[in-house]
Design a protein around this motif. Sequence first.
Motif, PDB file in Angstrom:
ATOM      1  N   VAL A  27     -32.812  22.051  -1.177  1.00 18.13           N
ATOM      2  CA  VAL A  27     -34.646  22.301  -0.774  1.00 18.13           C
ATOM      3  C   VAL A  27     -34.159  23.308   0.158  1.00 18.13           C
ATOM      4  O   VAL A  27     -34.721  22.666   1.222  1.00 18.13           O
ATOM      5  CB  VAL A  27     -35.634  21.870  -1.873  1.00 18.13           C
ATOM      6  N   GLY A  30     -43.757  21.502   3.635  1.00 19.41           N
ATOM      7  CA  GLY A  30     -43.201  22.736   4.983  1.00 19.41           C
ATOM      8  C   GLY A  30     -44.035  22.612   6.002  1.00 19.41           C
ATOM      9  O   GLY A  30     -44.289  21.907   6.916  1.00 19.41           O
ATOM     10  N   VAL A  76     -50.024  25.902   3.100  1.00 17.97           N
ATOM     11  CA  VAL A  76     -50.427  25.911   1.841  1.00 17.97           C
ATOM     12  C   VAL A  76     -51.708  24.650   2.120  1.00 17.97           C
ATOM     13  O   VAL A  76     -52.885  25.257   1.869  1.00 17.97           O
ATOM     14  CB  VAL A  76     -49.782  25.650   0.286  1.00 17.97           C
ATOM     15  N   ARG A 128     -46.056  16.317   1.620  1.00 21.83           N
ATOM     16  CA  ARG A 128     -44.980  14.933   2.092  1.00 21.83           C
ATOM     17  C   ARG A 128     -43.690  16.386   2.682  1.00 21.83           C
ATOM     18  O   ARG A 128     -43.266  17.077   1.498  1.00 21.83           O
ATOM     19  CB  ARG A 128     -44.528  14.880   0.702  1.00 21.83           C
ATOM     20  N   ASP A 162     -40.416  11.329   1.741  1.00 19.54           N
ATOM     21  CA  ASP A 162     -39.045  12.144   0.909  1.00 19.54           C
ATOM     22  C   ASP A 162     -40.396  12.068  -0.692  1.00 19.54           C
ATOM     23  O   ASP A 162     -40.788  11.113  -0.874  1.00 19.54           O
ATOM     24  CB  ASP A 162     -37.986  10.919   0.101  1.00 19.54           C
TER      25      ASP A 162
HETATM   26  C1  LIG Z   1     -39.802  26.217   0.128  1.00 20.56           C
HETATM   27  S1  LIG Z   1     -40.291  25.010   0.965  1.00 20.56           S
HETATM   28  C2  LIG Z   1     -41.983  25.367   0.570  1.00 20.56           C
HETATM   29  C3  LIG Z   1     -42.799  24.883   1.750  1.00 20.56           C
HETATM   30  C4  LIG Z   1     -44.247  25.063   1.748  1.00 20.56           C
HETATM   31  N1  LIG Z   1     -44.179  24.308   0.316  1.00 20.56           N
HETATM   32  C5  LIG Z   1     -44.343  26.436   1.081  1.00 20.56           C
HETATM   33  O1  LIG Z   1     -44.743  26.242  -0.115  1.00 20.56           O
HETATM   34  O2  LIG Z   1     -45.146  26.870   1.940  1.00 20.56           O
HETATM   35  C6  LIG Z   1     -39.399  23.473   0.586  1.00 20.56           C
HETATM   36  C7  LIG Z   1     -39.361  21.926   1.403  1.00 20.56           C
HETATM   37  O3  LIG Z   1     -39.381  21.555   0.663  1.00 20.56           O
HETATM   38  C8  LIG Z   1     -39.059  19.813   1.810  1.00 20.56           C
HETATM   39  N2  LIG Z   1     -38.404  19.400   1.453  1.00 20.56           N
HETATM   40  C9  LIG Z   1     -36.784  19.542  -0.175  1.00 20.56           C
HETATM   41  N3  LIG Z   1     -37.184  17.993  -0.266  1.00 20.56           N
HETATM   42  C10 LIG Z   1     -37.676  17.312  -0.216  1.00 20.56           C
HETATM   43  C11 LIG Z   1     -38.100  15.811  -0.329  1.00 20.56           C
HETATM   44  N4  LIG Z   1     -36.824  15.067  -1.194  1.00 20.56           N
HETATM   45  N5  LIG Z   1     -38.762  15.373  -0.171  1.00 20.56           N
HETATM   46  C12 LIG Z   1     -40.260  16.155   1.224  1.00 20.56           C
HETATM   47  N6  LIG Z   1     -39.398  16.862   1.346  1.00 20.56           N
HETATM   48  C13 LIG Z   1     -39.213  18.291   0.693  1.00 20.56           C
HETATM   49  C14 LIG Z   1     -38.159  21.142   2.419  1.00 20.56           C
HETATM   50  O4  LIG Z   1     -37.684  20.718   2.891  1.00 20.56           O
HETATM   51  C15 LIG Z   1     -38.325  22.300   3.027  1.00 20.56           C
HETATM   52  O5  LIG Z   1     -39.464  22.538   4.011  1.00 20.56           O
END
Ligand SMILES: C[S@@+](CC[C@H](N)C(=O)[O-])C[C@H]1O[C@@H](n2cnc3c(N)ncnc32)[C@H](O)[C@@H]1O
Length: 272
Positions: free
Chosen positions: A126, A157, A161, A177, A203
């Motif tokens: 991701v 991120g 949001v 998270r 996580d």
């Molecule tokens: C596509 S971005 C979306 C960011 C934010 N939610 C937005 O919509 O603007 C996905 C985020 O999920 C985080 N991510 C991926 N796997 C994760 C996990 N297992 N636990 C926490 N964060 C995670 C990534 O580091 C990335 O910053």
Amino acid sequence: MPQAPSLEPAIDGPVFAPKPVSPPARPLLAQFGAATLTAAYAAAMGWVTGEAWSMGQGTVPLLLLHAVLAASLGQALGLAAWWLPVNALFVPAAVWMRELDIAPAWFFAAFVGLAALFWSTHRTRVPLYLTSRRSCERLASLLPATGEARVLDLGCGFGGVLLALHRLRPGLRLTGREVAPLPAWIARWRLRNVAVADVRRADFWEEDLSQYDMVYAFLSPEAMPRLWHKACTEMRSGSMLVSNAFPIREADPDLALPWAGAHRSPLYVWRF
Ligand SMILES: C[S@@+](CC[C@H](N)C(=O)[O-])C[C@H]1O[C@@H](n2cnc3c(N)ncnc32)[C@H](O)[C@@H]1O
């Protein structure tokens, strides 16, 4: 209430089928394979590869050979089409950068910065990209105008949001998270004055979804089957799961809000 699907793969092929190469290992394999074949060719031609890589005689044909081999091996290993130029240009770009005589500390700094930003993308599958302002407004429109609904942003991120939701619906109790250190730190800092926000580096697979009225996910196709399984197991009746852009193959959404803007990513909503 949807039933949690099994995450066990169905055994309908040969039991001793070879294990596929994991996606993050494929570009590395393509580069090492191409380098080995190119070095073998250079040796057969009597060229000294160490000299060739530093822009000496024979460099250009070797770089071209490496580019074609790396791109072809990448495709043969099943990488997506956009990997083709990346695989082809990686070593030529590295050799060209050597010629620019840039201090190694800059490369190290760039590596540390990118690692802090993307962290375990190779494992989570991701990457970081951000929800648009318009999608935040649509997300807020799914929530009651008043009240203290609890919202979780899975992988928050930079916290954009959560911040937008706080401005649009100040009563919400917000949780974020984020696994990558730099975005998590920025999100915490941006939401430092929002008392109803709980943002941490963690996580999200460890988070109990039963506490939330809305769970928001902007992830990737790879994460969706596991998320659906977790949501069906943990989310309580009356709550909703919203996915930006990525549907769930196992379950049609109860609602799909089409997006007519430049990014064309709809919001999918499942009610529990
Ligand atoms: C596509 S971005 C979306 C960011 C934010 N939610 C937005 O919509 O603007 C996905 C985020 O999920 C985080 N991510 C991926 N796997 C994760 C996990 N297992 N636990 C926490 N964060 C995670 C990534 O580091 C990335 O910053």
